[in-house]
Design a protein around this motif. Structure first.
Motif, PDB file in Angstrom:
ATOM      1  N   UNK A   1     -38.157  28.346  20.013  1.00  0.00           N
ATOM      2  CA  UNK A   1     -39.235  29.177  19.502  1.00  0.00           C
ATOM      3  C   UNK A   1     -39.290  29.166  17.986  1.00  0.00           C
ATOM      4  N   UNK A   2     -38.163  28.849  17.364  1.00  0.00           N
ATOM      5  CA  UNK A   2     -38.148  28.775  15.906  1.00  0.00           C
ATOM      6  C   UNK A   2     -38.140  27.316  15.435  1.00  0.00           C
ATOM      7  N   UNK A   3     -37.754  26.423  16.317  1.00  0.00           N
ATOM      8  CA  UNK A   3     -37.608  25.017  15.938  1.00  0.00           C
ATOM      9  C   UNK A   3     -36.167  24.734  15.576  1.00  0.00           C
ATOM     10  N   UNK A   4     -35.694  23.567  15.983  1.00  0.00           N
ATOM     11  CA  UNK A   4     -34.281  23.224  15.775  1.00  0.00           C
ATOM     12  C   UNK A   4     -33.955  23.072  14.290  1.00  0.00           C
ATOM     13  N   UNK A   5     -34.983  22.773  13.466  1.00  0.00           N
ATOM     14  CA  UNK A   5     -34.714  22.591  12.037  1.00  0.00           C
ATOM     15  C   UNK A   5     -35.011  23.858  11.238  1.00  0.00           C
ATOM     16  N   UNK A   6     -35.123  24.990  11.956  1.00  0.00           N
ATOM     17  CA  UNK A   6     -35.463  26.246  11.294  1.00  0.00           C
ATOM     18  C   UNK A   6     -34.507  26.553  10.138  1.00  0.00           C
ATOM     19  N   UNK A   7     -33.202  26.503  10.411  1.00  0.00           N
ATOM     20  CA  UNK A   7     -32.214  26.834   9.372  1.00  0.00           C
ATOM     21  C   UNK A   7     -32.374  25.924   8.154  1.00  0.00           C
ATOM     22  N   UNK A   8     -32.604  24.635   8.405  1.00  0.00           N
ATOM     23  CA  UNK A   8     -32.745  23.680   7.296  1.00  0.00           C
ATOM     24  C   UNK A   8     -34.002  23.974   6.486  1.00  0.00           C
ATOM     25  N   UNK A   9     -35.086  24.309   7.196  1.00  0.00           N
ATOM     26  CA  UNK A   9     -36.329  24.599   6.472  1.00  0.00           C
ATOM     27  C   UNK A   9     -36.195  25.884   5.661  1.00  0.00           C
ATOM     28  N   UNK A  10     -35.496  26.870   6.209  1.00  0.00           N
ATOM     29  CA  UNK A  10     -35.268  28.118   5.470  1.00  0.00           C
ATOM     30  C   UNK A  10     -34.394  27.836   4.246  1.00  0.00           C
ATOM     31  N   UNK A  11     -33.370  27.020   4.445  1.00  0.00           N
ATOM     32  CA  UNK A  11     -32.448  26.692   3.356  1.00  0.00           C
ATOM     33  C   UNK A  11     -33.191  26.078   2.167  1.00  0.00           C
ATOM     34  N   UNK A  12     -34.241  25.301   2.456  1.00  0.00           N
ATOM     35  CA  UNK A  12     -35.009  24.681   1.374  1.00  0.00           C
ATOM     36  C   UNK A  12     -35.760  25.722   0.535  1.00  0.00           C
ATOM     37  N   UNK A  13     -35.964  26.899   1.085  1.00  0.00           N
ATOM     38  CA  UNK A  13     -36.677  27.950   0.348  1.00  0.00           C
ATOM     39  C   UNK A  13     -35.746  28.806  -0.516  1.00  0.00           C
ATOM     40  N   UNK A  14     -34.453  28.549  -0.419  1.00  0.00           N
ATOM     41  CA  UNK A  14     -33.500  29.379  -1.163  1.00  0.00           C
ATOM     42  C   UNK A  14     -33.607  29.056  -2.656  1.00  0.00           C
ATOM     43  N   UNK A  15     -33.963  30.061  -3.464  1.00  0.00           N
ATOM     44  CA  UNK A  15     -34.067  29.847  -4.907  1.00  0.00           C
ATOM     45  C   UNK A  15     -32.837  30.350  -5.652  1.00  0.00           C
ATOM     46  N   UNK A  16     -32.018  31.161  -4.986  1.00  0.00           N
ATOM     47  CA  UNK A  16     -30.819  31.628  -5.652  1.00  0.00           C
ATOM     48  C   UNK A  16     -29.769  32.060  -4.643  1.00  0.00           C
ATOM     49  N   UNK A  17     -28.510  31.766  -4.974  1.00  0.00           N
ATOM     50  CA  UNK A  17     -27.386  32.191  -4.135  1.00  0.00           C
ATOM     51  C   UNK A  17     -26.611  33.234  -4.920  1.00  0.00           C
ATOM     52  N   UNK A  18     -26.831  34.486  -4.601  1.00  0.00           N
ATOM     53  CA  UNK A  18     -26.289  35.581  -5.405  1.00  0.00           C
ATOM     54  C   UNK A  18     -24.818  35.822  -5.100  1.00  0.00           C
ATOM     55  N   UNK A  19     -24.139  36.473  -6.058  1.00  0.00           N
ATOM     56  CA  UNK A  19     -22.699  36.622  -5.903  1.00  0.00           C
ATOM     57  C   UNK A  19     -22.310  37.888  -5.151  1.00  0.00           C
ATOM     58  N   UNK A  20     -23.256  38.763  -4.898  1.00  0.00           N
ATOM     59  CA  UNK A  20     -22.973  39.867  -3.984  1.00  0.00           C
ATOM     60  C   UNK A  20     -24.282  40.402  -3.417  1.00  0.00           C
ATOM     61  N   UNK A  21     -24.163  41.205  -2.372  1.00  0.00           N
ATOM     62  CA  UNK A  21     -25.352  41.597  -1.614  1.00  0.00           C
ATOM     63  C   UNK A  21     -26.284  42.490  -2.427  1.00  0.00           C
ATOM     64  N   UNK A  22     -25.714  43.291  -3.337  1.00  0.00           N
ATOM     65  CA  UNK A  22     -26.563  44.178  -4.129  1.00  0.00           C
ATOM     66  C   UNK A  22     -27.471  43.380  -5.070  1.00  0.00           C
ATOM     67  N   UNK A  23     -26.985  42.222  -5.508  1.00  0.00           N
ATOM     68  CA  UNK A  23     -27.816  41.365  -6.365  1.00  0.00           C
ATOM     69  C   UNK A  23     -28.982  40.783  -5.567  1.00  0.00           C
ATOM     70  N   UNK A  24     -28.766  40.521  -4.280  1.00  0.00           N
ATOM     71  CA  UNK A  24     -29.858  40.055  -3.406  1.00  0.00           C
ATOM     72  C   UNK A  24     -30.927  41.148  -3.321  1.00  0.00           C
ATOM     73  N   UNK A  25     -30.466  42.371  -3.066  1.00  0.00           N
ATOM     74  CA  UNK A  25     -31.406  43.496  -2.942  1.00  0.00           C
ATOM     75  C   UNK A  25     -32.191  43.683  -4.238  1.00  0.00           C
ATOM     76  N   UNK A  26     -31.488  43.586  -5.372  1.00  0.00           N
ATOM     77  CA  UNK A  26     -32.151  43.801  -6.669  1.00  0.00           C
ATOM     78  C   UNK A  26     -33.273  42.794  -6.890  1.00  0.00           C
ATOM     79  N   UNK A  27     -33.022  41.525  -6.553  1.00  0.00           N
ATOM     80  CA  UNK A  27     -34.041  40.495  -6.779  1.00  0.00           C
ATOM     81  C   UNK A  27     -35.272  40.744  -5.908  1.00  0.00           C
ATOM     82  N   UNK A  28     -35.051  41.243  -4.692  1.00  0.00           N
ATOM     83  CA  UNK A  28     -36.177  41.532  -3.801  1.00  0.00           C
ATOM     84  C   UNK A  28     -36.889  42.802  -4.272  1.00  0.00           C
ATOM     85  N   UNK A  29     -36.082  43.790  -4.647  1.00  0.00           N
ATOM     86  CA  UNK A  29     -36.617  45.067  -5.111  1.00  0.00           C
ATOM     87  C   UNK A  29     -37.530  44.882  -6.316  1.00  0.00           C
ATOM     88  N   UNK A  30     -37.155  43.965  -7.213  1.00  0.00           N
ATOM     89  CA  UNK A  30     -37.958  43.700  -8.407  1.00  0.00           C
ATOM     90  C   UNK A  30     -39.177  42.838  -8.092  1.00  0.00           C
TER      91      UNK A  30
END
Lengths: 272, 262
Positions: B157-186
């Motif tokens: 239902x998502x496609x076997x390459x779903x994870x790979x396609x999502x991975x291509x959209x990653x613009x940043x790998x944050x060093x902790x979860x609060x930094x992830x929230x901050x980037x979305x919050x902003x």
């Protein structure tokens, strides 16, 4: 020797020893941790290489940007009096005391997608956060004062009579600046450029906040060190050693650089 | 500065660390960034209840805390967002007694309310050009996020390459979860993956939540332990016991985590 003079010497010796221990010991500890062979093997890692390349490209770009934008500012601060000069100086110095992470948040709020200027940029299809350009901006932000301070000090020390002489010879202000002022102040300008480059190379907080962390795009050496620390201490140490060696080489080289006649003619103004 | 003043300044400087290193003082709790709200509340509560109790918190990515503790930082309590981080500390003999799971957490997709419409359901995460922020793979939540994406890929239902396609959209790998929230919050990222407990009342106004069905979700175990050689052993023990008590468990659940006391 009076007891007072002795006291001064003892205190000075103690201070120097402690300063060296504070800065020298951590550097020494890094250097001793990794054997040279391991270090070279580590540095061949593609992730490490891409961080090194990105760091060099962005820090040089940031330093170039700083020199281009900072030179007129330094010249202005050194040679002119105007309303709001003190405020301008304070603003330029601000990045030195601002926590880099706060600088990163500020950059996001200004140039981010939802930011003050970012919204306008977005209408031109420009999006800065998470880009290599954002890394350069973050580095330039924190490193700018190091250049402006040194360059302004250099310009201030150029004897006005040389500039007056150039003017009587009908040199245009541009010619006077590039042929007289800049060569005379060159040691300071170069020192400032180097310091700002070194600061840009080590930048971490503003970068990870504003530009994020993505290998090959925004993951500079300091970010790679931080992330590697958590999985692979050896890789982190290898990267740190490389950062130390790189910075040290440049800092030493600039001090040893023969600046020729410019340095010799670097005249000091008479004390008043 | 005149010599006398100089010497005086030195004396003061040298005396500072001595006073800072004095006995007593707060119990030092090293905790995963996702525990910030729950632990801050628990610390304040215990400080009111236990005479002389004061807690000092160090919130960061669990993997960062492991490094600090292993390299000799003075921690009295360690609470991690995964068993692996706690294992790294326990494996060096640094835990006083066996670590206990005291809370669980699950993942959600978060989106900025300021820029809605880009991500409305999980499938949208793979849309080309999307800006997705994840925690780095070395952070527990980053590893869980990738595990969750792999589960979705194999779900059909998502496609076997779903994870790979999502991975291509990653613009940043944050060093902790609060930094992830901050980037979305902003509003800088179109989506992020965080724990359900990170959507605190303080960020709820700025962040929308897309739940992840339990079948694909990854449930994170949070172990807690007193650190060997703690100079505040009683207070450290009291803090751990409180988190495991019925009251502590209620506090955890009030802060968006799941209780897990044995």
């Amino acid at each position: 020797m009076t007891w007072r003079a002795l006291l001064v010497r003892v205190v000075a010796a103690l201070a120097i020893t402690l300063c060296l221990a504070l800065i020298g010991l951590p550097v020494l500890a890094l250097l001793l941790r990794v054997p040279a062979g391991t270090l070279l093997a580590r540095l061949a890692d593609p992730l490490v290489l891409s961080a090194v390349r990105l760091s060099l490209v962005t820090s040089v770009a940031a330093a170039a940007l700083i020199v281009v934008l900072g030179t007129p500012v330094a010249w202005l601060l050194a040679t002119r009096e105007f309303h709001g000069k003190r405020i301008l100086e304070a603003v330029i110095d601000l990045p030195m005391v601002l926590p880099p992470t706060a600088a990163g948040v500020g950059l996001l709020l200004a140039f981010g997608r939802a930011g003050l200027a970012g919204r306008a940029l977005a209408s031109f299809g420009i999006s800065l956060p998470f880009s290599t350009a954002a890394v350069v901006m973050a580095e330039a932000f924190v490193a700018l004062p190091f250049f402006v301070g040194a360059a302004a000090a250099g310009f201030r020390e150029v004897e006005p009579r040389y500039l007056d002489a150039a003017a009587t010879l009908r040199a245009s202000p541009g010619t006077t600046f590039f042929r007289v002022m800049l060569p005379l102040a060159l040691p300071s300008v170069l020192a400032g450029a180097t310091m700002s480059w070194a600061r840009a190379l080590g930048e971490f907080g503003a970068t990870i906040t504003f530009a994020g962390n993505l290998p090959g795009v925004t993951q500079t050496m300091p970010l790679a060190v931080y992330i590697a620390l958590e999985t692979d201490l050896e890789a982190a140490v290898a990267l740190s050693v490389l950062l130390v060696l790189l910075s040290l080489t440049v800092l030493v080289a600039v001090r040893a650089l023969p600046l020729g006649p410019a340095a010799l003619r670097h005249a000091r103004r008479d004390p008043r | 500065m005149r010599p006398k003043q100089f010497a005086l300044a030195w004396a003061v400087l040298l005396a500072l660390p001595a006073s800072a290193g004095a006995q007593g003082g707060p119990v030092s709790v090293f905790a995963a960034a996702s525990l910030k709200d729950a632990f801050t509340e628990a610390g304040a509560l215990l400080a009111r209840r236990r005479p002389g109790f004061a807690a000092r918190f160090n919130f960061a990515g669990s993997q960062q805390l492991v490094l600090q503790i292993v390299e000799g930082a003075e921690a009295d309590v360690f609470a991690a967002a995964d068993q692996r981080s706690m294992g790294a500390v326990a494996g060096k003999g640094l835990t006083d007694g066996a670590p206990v799971i005291f809370a669980r957490n699950r993942l959600v997709v978060i989106t900025p309310r300021a820029a809605p419409g880009r991500v409305d359901r999980l499938q949208d995460l793979a849309r080309p050009g999307l800006k997705l922020v994840l925690a780095a793979e070395v952070v527990p939540v980053g590893r869980y996020s990738r595990e969750m994406l792999r589960k979705l890929s194999s779900a059909g239902g998502f496609g076997a390459d779903f994870a790979a396609r999502v991975q291509r959209n990653v613009v940043s790998e944050e060093e902790n979860v609060k930094a992830v929230v901050a980037k979305v919050q902003l509003g800088e990222a179109d989506a992020g993956i965080a724990y359900v407990s990170d959507v605190t009342p303080a960020v709820r106004g700025a962040v929308g939540v897309i739940p992840i069905p339990d079948a694909y979700n990854v449930i994170a175990d949070y172990p807690i332990a007193v650190i060997t050689g703690s100079r505040h052993r009683d207070d450290a023990r009291a803090f751990v016991d409180f988190m495991l008590s019925a009251e502590g468990q209620r506090l955890i659940e009030r802060n968006g985590l799941l209780g897990a006391a044995p």
